[in-house]
Design a protein around this motif. Sequence first.
Motif, short mmCIF file in Angstrom:
data_model
loop_
_atom_site.label_atom_id
_atom_site.label_comp_id
_atom_site.label_asym_id
_atom_site.label_seq_id
_atom_site.Cartn_x
_atom_site.Cartn_y
_atom_site.Cartn_z
N TYR A 80 42.90 58.43 5.90
CA TYR A 80 44.15 58.86 5.88
C TYR A 80 44.81 59.50 6.99
CZ TYR A 80 43.32 55.70 1.82
OH TYR A 80 43.68 55.22 1.11
N ASP A 81 45.30 59.59 7.91
CA ASP A 81 45.79 60.24 8.63
C ASP A 81 46.30 61.74 8.10
OD1 ASP A 81 47.45 60.74 11.71
OD2 ASP A 81 48.71 61.44 10.22
N VAL A 82 46.74 62.09 7.06
CA VAL A 82 47.23 63.10 6.58
C VAL A 82 46.43 63.94 6.63
CG1 VAL A 82 46.85 62.38 4.22
CG2 VAL A 82 48.29 64.30 4.47
N ASN A 83 44.36 63.64 5.95
CA ASN A 83 43.54 64.62 5.90
C ASN A 83 43.39 65.24 7.19
OD1 ASN A 83 43.03 63.36 3.37
ND2 ASN A 83 42.23 61.99 4.37
N MET A 84 43.36 64.13 8.15
CA MET A 84 43.52 65.08 10.06
C MET A 84 44.24 65.93 10.30
SD MET A 84 40.73 63.77 10.04
CE MET A 84 39.83 65.17 11.28
N GLU A 85 46.10 65.32 9.47
CA GLU A 85 46.13 66.12 9.83
C GLU A 85 46.24 67.43 9.41
OE1 GLU A 85 51.04 66.03 8.69
OE2 GLU A 85 51.15 64.56 10.10
N MET A 86 46.08 67.90 8.22
CA MET A 86 45.97 68.67 7.65
C MET A 86 44.52 69.95 8.47
SD MET A 86 47.66 68.98 4.69
CE MET A 86 49.24 69.74 6.21
N LEU A 87 43.60 69.55 7.95
CA LEU A 87 42.18 69.97 9.00
C LEU A 87 42.68 70.19 10.31
CD1 LEU A 87 39.61 67.67 7.31
CD2 LEU A 87 40.39 69.79 5.81
N GLY A 88 43.20 69.51 10.90
CA GLY A 88 43.03 69.84 12.13
C GLY A 88 44.34 71.43 12.29
N LYS A 129 29.16 47.39 9.42
CA LYS A 129 30.29 47.14 9.24
C LYS A 129 31.41 48.51 9.31
CE LYS A 129 33.84 44.36 6.26
NZ LYS A 129 34.54 45.03 6.04
N MET A 130 31.11 49.47 8.29
CA MET A 130 31.95 50.45 7.93
C MET A 130 31.28 51.52 9.85
SD MET A 130 30.54 53.85 5.87
CE MET A 130 30.77 53.14 4.65
N TYR A 131 30.61 51.09 10.31
CA TYR A 131 30.41 52.30 11.32
C TYR A 131 31.57 51.04 13.01
CZ TYR A 131 28.59 53.87 16.24
OH TYR A 131 28.56 54.16 17.53
N ARG A 132 31.82 49.72 12.76
CA ARG A 132 32.61 49.32 13.01
C ARG A 132 34.23 50.01 13.40
NH1 ARG A 132 29.37 45.12 12.43
NH2 ARG A 132 30.08 44.10 11.06
N GLU A 133 34.01 49.39 11.52
CA GLU A 133 35.75 50.00 11.49
C GLU A 133 36.68 51.74 11.50
OE1 GLU A 133 35.66 49.04 7.12
OE2 GLU A 133 36.28 47.19 7.97
N ARG A 134 35.06 52.30 11.47
CA ARG A 134 35.88 54.39 11.10
C ARG A 134 35.76 54.68 12.75
NH1 ARG A 134 33.09 56.07 6.29
NH2 ARG A 134 34.16 55.27 5.15
N LEU A 135 35.14 53.88 13.81
CA LEU A 135 34.03 54.22 15.11
C LEU A 135 35.59 54.97 15.98
CD1 LEU A 135 32.69 55.50 17.56
CD2 LEU A 135 32.02 53.31 18.11
N PRO A 136 36.32 54.24 15.95
CA PRO A 136 37.76 54.36 16.48
C PRO A 136 38.66 55.11 16.28
CG PRO A 136 38.00 51.66 15.86
CD PRO A 136 36.28 52.87 15.43
N LEU A 137 38.68 55.65 14.63
CA LEU A 137 39.52 57.22 14.39
C LEU A 137 38.27 58.16 14.42
CD1 LEU A 137 40.20 55.30 10.53
CD2 LEU A 137 41.55 55.98 12.67
N TYR A 138 37.59 58.11 14.68
CA TYR A 138 36.74 58.91 14.70
C TYR A 138 36.84 60.09 15.97
CZ TYR A 138 32.90 58.34 10.80
OH TYR A 138 32.52 57.61 9.55
N LEU A 139 37.22 58.60 17.66
CA LEU A 139 37.00 59.55 18.68
C LEU A 139 38.65 59.79 18.26
CD1 LEU A 139 35.17 56.08 20.80
CD2 LEU A 139 34.24 58.65 19.95
N GLN A 140 39.18 59.26 17.60
CA GLN A 140 40.19 59.88 18.26
C GLN A 140 41.54 60.95 18.02
OE1 GLN A 140 43.11 56.80 15.31
NE2 GLN A 140 44.49 58.29 15.23
N TYR A 141 40.05 61.75 16.73
CA TYR A 141 40.84 62.54 15.53
C TYR A 141 39.46 63.50 15.55
CZ TYR A 141 43.69 59.81 12.27
OH TYR A 141 44.41 59.20 11.79
N SER A 142 39.05 63.69 17.02
CA SER A 142 38.23 64.52 16.77
C SER A 142 38.22 65.25 18.77
CB SER A 142 36.18 64.09 17.41
OG SER A 142 36.16 62.75 18.33
#
Length: 418
Positions: free
Chosen positions: A336-344, A377-390
Amino acid sequence: MQYGLIGGALGHSFSKEIHEQIASYTYDLMPLTESAFHTFMEKRDFKAINVTIPYKKAVIPYLDEIEEAAEMIGAVNTIVNRNGKLIGYNTDYYGFAYMVKKYRVSMQNKKVLVIGNGGASLAIQAVVKKAQPKELVIVDIARSKDAVDYEDVYHKHLDAEIVINTSPVGMYPKNDAAPIDLRLFHCCEAVLDVVYNPITTKLCYTAKQLGLIHANGLEMLIAQAKYAVEHFLHQKIDDQIIETIYQKLLRDKINIVLIGMPSAGKTTIGRLLAKQMQKPFVDMDERIVAQAGKSIPQIFAEHGERGFRAYETQIAMQLAKQENSVIACGGGIVKYDVNMEMLGQNSIVIYLERDPANLSSNDPTRPLSSSKEAVEKMYRERLPLYLQYSDITVKNAEEPAVVAKNCVQQIDAYIAKR
Protein backbone atom coordinates in the motif's frame (compact mmCIF):
# COMPACT_ATOMS: atom_id res chain seq x y z
CA MET A 1 17.13 35.37 27.60
CA GLN A 2 20.27 36.65 25.83
CA TYR A 3 19.97 34.73 22.55
CA GLY A 4 17.05 32.73 21.26
CA LEU A 5 13.94 32.32 19.15
CA ILE A 6 10.50 33.83 19.71
CA GLY A 7 7.32 32.76 17.96
CA GLY A 8 4.06 30.91 18.47
CA ALA A 9 4.36 27.13 18.82
CA LEU A 10 8.05 26.16 18.87
CA GLY A 11 7.91 22.49 19.88
CA HIS A 12 9.01 21.43 16.38
CA SER A 13 12.02 23.76 16.23
CA PHE A 14 15.60 22.58 15.55
CA SER A 15 17.01 26.10 16.01
CA LYS A 16 18.53 25.54 19.45
CA GLU A 17 20.62 22.60 18.21
CA ILE A 18 21.72 24.51 15.13
CA HIS A 19 22.75 27.74 16.84
CA GLU A 20 24.61 25.96 19.62
CA GLN A 21 26.64 24.05 17.00
CA ILE A 22 27.55 27.29 15.21
CA ALA A 23 28.28 29.48 18.26
CA SER A 24 29.21 29.08 21.93
CA TYR A 25 26.22 30.89 23.47
CA THR A 26 23.08 29.31 24.94
CA TYR A 27 20.12 29.65 22.58
CA ASP A 28 16.65 29.54 24.14
CA LEU A 29 13.25 28.82 22.61
CA MET A 30 10.53 31.17 23.87
CA PRO A 31 6.97 30.56 22.65
CA LEU A 32 4.90 33.72 23.22
CA THR A 33 1.22 34.53 23.19
CA GLU A 34 0.30 37.77 21.44
CA SER A 35 0.14 39.76 24.69
CA ALA A 36 3.38 38.21 25.97
CA PHE A 37 5.05 39.06 22.65
CA HIS A 38 4.29 42.78 23.02
CA THR A 39 5.54 42.78 26.62
CA PHE A 40 8.74 40.99 25.59
CA MET A 41 9.48 43.45 22.78
CA GLU A 42 8.80 46.47 25.00
CA LYS A 43 11.32 45.25 27.61
CA ARG A 44 14.13 44.75 25.01
CA ASP A 45 15.85 42.43 27.46
CA PHE A 46 17.96 40.39 25.04
CA LYS A 47 21.20 40.60 23.04
CA ALA A 48 19.90 39.08 19.80
CA ILE A 49 16.93 37.00 18.74
CA ASN A 50 15.36 35.24 15.80
CA VAL A 51 11.66 35.65 15.06
CA THR A 52 9.32 33.11 13.50
CA ILE A 53 5.59 32.61 12.80
CA PRO A 54 3.49 34.68 13.49
CA TYR A 55 5.61 37.71 14.49
CA LYS A 56 7.90 38.44 11.51
CA LYS A 57 5.84 41.49 10.57
CA ALA A 58 4.64 42.37 14.06
CA VAL A 59 8.19 43.07 15.31
CA ILE A 60 8.81 45.88 12.83
CA PRO A 61 7.17 48.73 14.84
CA TYR A 62 9.54 47.95 17.73
CA LEU A 63 12.70 48.43 15.65
CA ASP A 64 14.92 51.50 15.66
CA GLU A 65 16.60 50.51 12.39
CA ILE A 66 15.89 47.99 9.68
CA GLU A 67 18.26 46.86 6.95
CA GLU A 68 17.26 47.83 3.42
CA ALA A 69 16.61 44.25 2.28
CA ALA A 70 14.35 43.48 5.27
CA GLU A 71 12.47 46.76 4.77
CA MET A 72 11.92 45.95 1.11
CA ILE A 73 10.71 42.44 2.00
CA GLY A 74 8.47 43.70 4.79
CA ALA A 75 9.42 41.02 7.31
CA VAL A 76 12.15 40.56 9.92
CA ASN A 77 13.45 37.29 11.34
CA THR A 78 16.64 38.53 13.07
CA ILE A 79 16.98 41.34 15.63
CA VAL A 80 20.19 42.55 17.25
CA ASN A 81 20.16 44.79 20.34
CA ARG A 82 23.07 47.21 19.93
CA ASN A 83 23.37 49.41 23.01
CA GLY A 84 19.60 49.53 23.44
CA LYS A 85 18.82 50.06 19.74
CA LEU A 86 16.97 47.25 17.99
CA ILE A 87 18.16 46.57 14.43
CA GLY A 88 16.20 44.20 12.19
CA TYR A 89 17.44 41.92 9.41
CA ASN A 90 16.00 39.21 7.20
CA THR A 91 18.23 36.15 6.83
CA ASP A 92 15.42 34.00 5.36
CA TYR A 93 16.27 35.67 2.04
CA TYR A 94 19.87 34.45 2.13
CA GLY A 95 18.90 31.04 3.51
CA PHE A 96 16.49 30.42 0.65
CA ALA A 97 18.98 31.75 -1.91
CA TYR A 98 21.51 29.22 -0.58
CA MET A 99 18.95 26.43 -1.05
CA VAL A 100 18.18 27.49 -4.62
CA LYS A 101 21.87 27.65 -5.50
CA LYS A 102 22.74 24.28 -3.95
CA TYR A 103 20.01 22.44 -5.84
CA ARG A 104 20.67 24.38 -9.06
CA VAL A 105 17.06 25.44 -9.46
CA SER A 106 16.74 27.89 -12.32
CA MET A 107 13.71 30.15 -12.13
CA GLN A 108 14.57 32.50 -14.98
CA ASN A 109 11.74 32.62 -17.54
CA LYS A 110 9.84 29.94 -15.57
CA LYS A 111 6.37 30.02 -14.06
CA VAL A 112 6.85 29.94 -10.28
CA LEU A 113 4.10 29.09 -7.80
CA VAL A 114 4.71 30.32 -4.23
CA ILE A 115 2.28 28.84 -1.71
CA GLY A 116 1.67 31.06 1.31
CA ASN A 117 1.92 34.82 1.75
CA GLY A 118 3.33 35.26 5.26
CA GLY A 119 6.65 36.53 6.55
CA ALA A 120 8.80 33.72 5.13
CA SER A 121 7.00 34.00 1.80
CA LEU A 122 7.88 37.68 1.45
CA ALA A 123 11.61 36.90 1.65
CA ILE A 124 11.26 34.03 -0.79
CA GLN A 125 9.25 36.15 -3.22
CA ALA A 126 12.15 38.62 -3.23
CA VAL A 127 14.58 35.83 -4.18
CA VAL A 128 12.23 34.64 -6.93
CA LYS A 129 11.79 38.13 -8.37
CA LYS A 130 15.55 38.62 -8.52
CA ALA A 131 15.78 35.40 -10.58
CA GLN A 132 13.52 37.00 -13.26
CA PRO A 133 10.75 34.41 -13.62
CA LYS A 134 8.32 34.47 -16.50
CA GLU A 135 5.47 34.63 -13.99
CA LEU A 136 5.22 34.63 -10.19
CA VAL A 137 1.93 33.38 -8.74
CA ILE A 138 1.26 33.76 -5.00
CA VAL A 139 -1.24 31.35 -3.45
CA ASP A 140 -3.11 32.15 -0.25
CA ILE A 141 -6.16 30.79 1.56
CA ALA A 142 -8.22 33.78 0.43
CA ARG A 143 -8.03 35.51 -2.94
CA SER A 144 -6.68 39.09 -2.88
CA LYS A 145 -5.10 41.63 -5.21
CA ASP A 146 -1.70 39.99 -4.56
CA ALA A 147 -2.69 36.32 -4.37
CA VAL A 148 -4.89 33.69 -5.96
CA ASP A 149 -6.73 31.05 -3.94
CA TYR A 150 -6.45 27.28 -4.27
CA GLU A 151 -9.44 27.05 -6.61
CA ASP A 152 -7.64 29.42 -8.99
CA VAL A 153 -4.51 27.26 -8.81
CA TYR A 154 -6.29 24.17 -10.08
CA HIS A 155 -8.22 26.07 -12.75
CA LYS A 156 -5.43 28.27 -14.13
CA HIS A 157 -1.96 27.35 -12.87
CA LEU A 158 -1.34 23.64 -13.31
CA ASP A 159 1.41 24.62 -15.76
CA ALA A 160 3.65 25.90 -12.95
CA GLU A 161 7.26 24.80 -13.45
CA ILE A 162 8.62 25.57 -9.97
CA VAL A 163 6.55 25.01 -6.80
CA ILE A 164 7.65 26.60 -3.51
CA ASN A 165 5.78 25.94 -0.26
CA THR A 166 6.17 28.65 2.40
CA SER A 167 3.02 27.68 4.31
CA PRO A 168 3.05 25.44 7.41
CA VAL A 169 0.92 22.80 5.66
CA GLY A 170 2.58 19.41 6.10
CA MET A 171 4.45 20.42 9.26
CA TYR A 172 4.61 18.10 12.27
CA PRO A 173 2.30 16.88 13.75
CA LYS A 174 0.07 17.11 10.64
CA ASN A 175 2.51 15.14 8.50
CA ASP A 176 -0.20 13.65 6.29
CA ALA A 177 -1.12 16.99 4.68
CA ALA A 178 0.14 18.66 1.51
CA PRO A 179 -0.81 22.14 0.25
CA ILE A 180 -1.45 20.90 -3.30
CA ASP A 181 -1.75 17.63 -5.20
CA LEU A 182 1.56 17.73 -7.04
CA ARG A 183 0.58 14.86 -9.36
CA LEU A 184 -1.62 17.28 -11.30
CA PHE A 185 1.28 19.62 -12.16
CA HIS A 186 2.67 17.94 -15.25
CA CYS A 187 5.09 20.77 -16.11
CA CYS A 188 6.69 20.87 -12.67
CA GLU A 189 10.49 20.56 -12.57
CA ALA A 190 11.37 21.36 -8.96
CA VAL A 191 9.75 21.56 -5.52
CA LEU A 192 11.19 23.56 -2.62
CA ASP A 193 9.50 23.31 0.78
CA VAL A 194 10.47 25.51 3.74
CA VAL A 195 8.98 22.97 6.19
CA TYR A 196 11.78 20.96 7.84
CA ASN A 197 9.88 18.74 10.28
CA PRO A 198 9.22 16.12 8.95
CA ILE A 199 12.51 15.98 7.08
CA THR A 200 10.68 14.98 3.90
CA THR A 201 7.19 16.45 3.77
CA LYS A 202 4.37 14.75 1.91
CA LEU A 203 4.85 17.37 -0.84
CA CYS A 204 8.56 16.56 -1.18
CA TYR A 205 7.91 12.82 -0.96
CA THR A 206 5.55 13.08 -3.94
CA ALA A 207 8.17 15.13 -5.81
CA LYS A 208 10.73 12.41 -5.11
CA GLN A 209 8.39 9.71 -6.42
CA LEU A 210 7.82 11.79 -9.56
CA GLY A 211 11.56 12.17 -10.12
CA LEU A 212 11.59 15.95 -9.58
CA ILE A 213 14.28 18.09 -7.99
CA HIS A 214 13.17 18.55 -4.39
CA ALA A 215 14.51 20.03 -1.17
CA ASN A 216 13.09 20.52 2.28
CA GLY A 217 13.58 23.45 4.62
CA LEU A 218 16.33 22.03 6.83
CA GLU A 219 19.19 23.46 4.77
CA MET A 220 17.42 26.81 4.51
CA LEU A 221 16.95 26.79 8.28
CA ILE A 222 20.64 26.09 8.90
CA ALA A 223 21.77 28.62 6.29
CA GLN A 224 19.59 31.43 7.64
CA ALA A 225 20.80 30.59 11.16
CA LYS A 226 24.40 30.88 10.00
CA TYR A 227 23.73 34.32 8.55
CA ALA A 228 21.84 35.32 11.72
CA VAL A 229 24.82 34.30 13.89
CA GLU A 230 27.03 36.53 11.74
CA HIS A 231 24.80 39.45 12.74
CA PHE A 232 24.64 38.32 16.37
CA LEU A 233 28.44 38.10 16.76
CA HIS A 234 29.69 40.56 14.12
CA GLN A 235 31.85 37.96 12.39
CA LYS A 236 31.92 36.02 9.11
CA ILE A 237 31.43 32.25 9.20
CA ASP A 238 32.39 29.86 6.39
CA ASP A 239 29.42 28.43 4.46
CA GLN A 240 30.88 24.92 4.87
CA ILE A 241 29.39 24.79 8.36
CA ILE A 242 25.91 24.67 6.78
CA GLU A 243 26.66 21.35 5.09
CA THR A 244 28.45 19.97 8.15
CA ILE A 245 25.51 20.67 10.45
CA TYR A 246 22.99 19.50 7.84
CA GLN A 247 24.62 16.08 7.56
CA LYS A 248 24.94 15.72 11.34
CA LEU A 249 21.32 16.73 11.99
CA LEU A 250 20.09 14.45 9.24
CA ARG A 251 21.95 11.48 10.70
CA ASP A 252 20.70 12.29 14.21
CA LYS A 253 17.06 12.93 13.27
CA ILE A 254 16.39 10.52 10.41
CA ASN A 255 14.60 7.21 10.81
CA ILE A 256 16.07 4.14 9.14
CA VAL A 257 13.31 1.95 7.71
CA LEU A 258 14.09 -1.66 6.77
CA ILE A 259 11.90 -3.32 4.13
CA GLY A 260 12.23 -6.71 2.50
CA MET A 261 10.77 -10.20 2.35
CA PRO A 262 9.61 -12.09 5.43
CA SER A 263 12.67 -13.75 7.06
CA ALA A 264 15.06 -11.43 5.18
CA GLY A 265 16.61 -10.54 8.55
CA LYS A 266 15.06 -7.13 9.09
CA THR A 267 14.56 -7.57 12.84
CA THR A 268 17.99 -9.09 13.51
CA ILE A 269 19.85 -6.56 11.37
CA GLY A 270 17.62 -3.75 12.64
CA ARG A 271 18.52 -4.38 16.28
CA LEU A 272 22.24 -4.41 15.47
CA LEU A 273 21.90 -1.30 13.29
CA ALA A 274 20.03 0.55 16.03
CA LYS A 275 22.81 -0.28 18.49
CA GLN A 276 25.54 0.88 16.09
CA MET A 277 23.72 4.14 15.30
CA GLN A 278 22.51 4.69 18.89
CA LYS A 279 18.87 4.87 17.86
CA PRO A 280 15.82 3.16 19.42
CA PHE A 281 14.60 0.04 17.61
CA VAL A 282 10.97 -0.48 16.57
CA ASP A 283 9.51 -3.74 15.24
CA MET A 284 6.27 -2.94 13.40
CA ASP A 285 4.87 -6.43 13.80
CA GLU A 286 5.38 -6.20 17.56
CA ARG A 287 3.58 -2.83 17.56
CA ILE A 288 0.69 -4.34 15.61
CA VAL A 289 0.38 -7.24 18.06
CA ALA A 290 0.44 -4.83 21.01
CA GLN A 291 -2.20 -2.55 19.46
CA ALA A 292 -4.47 -5.39 18.34
CA GLY A 293 -4.05 -7.36 21.56
CA LYS A 294 -3.70 -10.59 19.57
CA SER A 295 -1.09 -12.46 17.53
CA ILE A 296 -0.62 -11.96 13.79
CA PRO A 297 -2.05 -15.42 12.95
CA GLN A 298 -5.11 -14.53 15.08
CA ILE A 299 -5.52 -11.21 13.23
CA PHE A 300 -5.40 -13.04 9.89
CA ALA A 301 -7.84 -15.70 11.12
CA GLU A 302 -10.36 -13.17 12.45
CA HIS A 303 -9.99 -10.26 10.02
CA GLY A 304 -8.09 -11.58 6.99
CA GLU A 305 -5.14 -9.91 5.33
CA ARG A 306 -7.04 -6.63 4.84
CA GLY A 307 -7.69 -6.39 8.56
CA PHE A 308 -3.99 -6.92 9.23
CA ARG A 309 -3.05 -4.25 6.66
CA ALA A 310 -5.41 -1.79 8.38
CA TYR A 311 -3.46 -2.23 11.61
CA GLU A 312 -0.22 -1.88 9.65
CA THR A 313 -1.29 1.45 8.16
CA GLN A 314 -2.33 2.76 11.59
CA ILE A 315 1.14 1.97 12.95
CA ALA A 316 2.83 3.49 9.86
CA MET A 317 0.92 6.74 10.47
CA GLN A 318 2.10 6.79 14.09
CA LEU A 319 5.73 6.06 13.22
CA ALA A 320 5.73 8.78 10.54
CA LYS A 321 5.68 11.31 13.39
CA GLN A 322 8.62 9.65 15.16
CA GLU A 323 12.27 10.47 14.52
CA ASN A 324 15.70 8.99 15.17
CA SER A 325 14.59 5.33 15.15
CA VAL A 326 15.39 2.13 13.28
CA ILE A 327 12.12 0.56 12.10
CA ALA A 328 11.81 -3.03 10.88
CA CYS A 329 8.70 -3.43 8.70
CA GLY A 330 6.65 -6.46 7.78
CA GLY A 331 7.29 -7.91 4.34
CA GLY A 332 4.02 -6.60 2.89
CA ILE A 333 4.37 -2.98 4.02
CA VAL A 334 5.03 -1.98 0.39
CA LYS A 335 1.70 -3.29 -0.88
CA TYR A 336 0.00 0.00 0.00
CA ASP A 337 1.58 3.22 -1.21
CA VAL A 338 0.16 5.16 1.73
CA ASN A 339 2.33 3.13 4.13
CA MET A 340 5.55 4.05 2.35
CA GLU A 341 4.38 7.64 1.84
CA MET A 342 4.00 7.95 5.61
CA LEU A 343 7.18 6.11 6.60
CA GLY A 344 9.25 7.76 3.87
CA GLN A 345 8.67 11.26 5.22
CA ASN A 346 11.21 11.05 8.03
CA SER A 347 13.32 8.18 6.79
CA ILE A 348 16.01 6.61 4.70
CA VAL A 349 14.54 3.34 3.41
CA ILE A 350 16.79 0.28 3.07
CA TYR A 351 15.77 -2.76 1.07
CA LEU A 352 17.35 -5.72 2.83
CA GLU A 353 17.85 -8.20 0.01
CA ARG A 354 18.21 -11.90 0.65
CA ASP A 355 18.50 -14.80 -1.78
CA PRO A 356 14.98 -16.29 -2.17
CA ALA A 357 16.46 -19.75 -1.61
CA ASN A 358 17.36 -18.68 1.94
CA LEU A 359 13.92 -17.34 2.85
CA SER A 360 11.75 -19.27 5.28
CA SER A 361 8.79 -21.09 3.71
CA ASN A 362 7.29 -22.87 6.69
CA ASP A 363 6.86 -20.34 9.50
CA PRO A 364 3.55 -20.66 11.43
CA THR A 365 3.83 -17.02 12.57
CA ARG A 366 3.81 -15.83 8.93
CA PRO A 367 0.45 -16.76 7.37
CA LEU A 368 1.50 -15.79 3.82
CA SER A 369 4.73 -17.85 3.83
CA SER A 370 3.09 -21.27 3.88
CA SER A 371 5.22 -22.94 1.19
CA LYS A 372 8.28 -22.50 -0.99
CA GLU A 373 6.04 -21.80 -3.99
CA ALA A 374 4.10 -19.13 -2.06
CA VAL A 375 7.34 -17.42 -1.04
CA GLU A 376 8.72 -17.45 -4.60
CA LYS A 377 5.47 -15.99 -5.96
CA MET A 378 5.46 -13.33 -3.25
CA TYR A 379 9.08 -12.44 -4.03
CA ARG A 380 8.34 -11.93 -7.74
CA GLU A 381 5.36 -9.71 -6.93
CA ARG A 382 7.05 -7.61 -4.28
CA LEU A 383 10.57 -7.15 -5.66
CA PRO A 384 9.62 -4.22 -7.95
CA LEU A 385 7.97 -2.50 -4.97
CA TYR A 386 10.99 -3.00 -2.71
CA LEU A 387 13.19 -1.44 -5.37
CA GLN A 388 10.72 1.39 -6.02
CA TYR A 389 10.42 2.50 -2.41
CA SER A 390 14.00 2.00 -1.19
CA ASP A 391 16.80 4.56 -1.16
CA ILE A 392 19.49 1.93 -0.53
CA THR A 393 19.79 -1.81 -1.21
CA VAL A 394 21.93 -3.91 1.14
CA LYS A 395 22.45 -7.62 0.53
CA ASN A 396 22.05 -9.86 3.56
CA ALA A 397 24.57 -12.59 2.70
CA GLU A 398 27.12 -12.24 5.52
CA GLU A 399 27.20 -12.30 9.29
CA PRO A 400 24.51 -9.99 10.74
CA ALA A 401 27.07 -7.65 12.36
CA VAL A 402 28.82 -7.22 8.99
CA VAL A 403 25.54 -6.53 7.21
CA ALA A 404 24.60 -3.93 9.85
CA LYS A 405 28.00 -2.27 9.40
CA ASN A 406 27.44 -2.22 5.62
CA CYS A 407 24.08 -0.51 6.24
CA VAL A 408 25.76 2.22 8.32
CA GLN A 409 28.37 2.82 5.61
CA GLN A 410 25.74 3.12 2.90
CA ILE A 411 23.58 5.40 5.07
CA ASP A 412 26.53 7.75 5.62
CA ALA A 413 27.31 7.74 1.90
CA TYR A 414 23.68 8.47 1.06
CA ILE A 415 23.52 11.38 3.50
CA ALA A 416 26.76 12.82 2.11
CA LYS A 417 25.20 12.91 -1.38
CA ARG A 418 21.89 14.56 -0.37
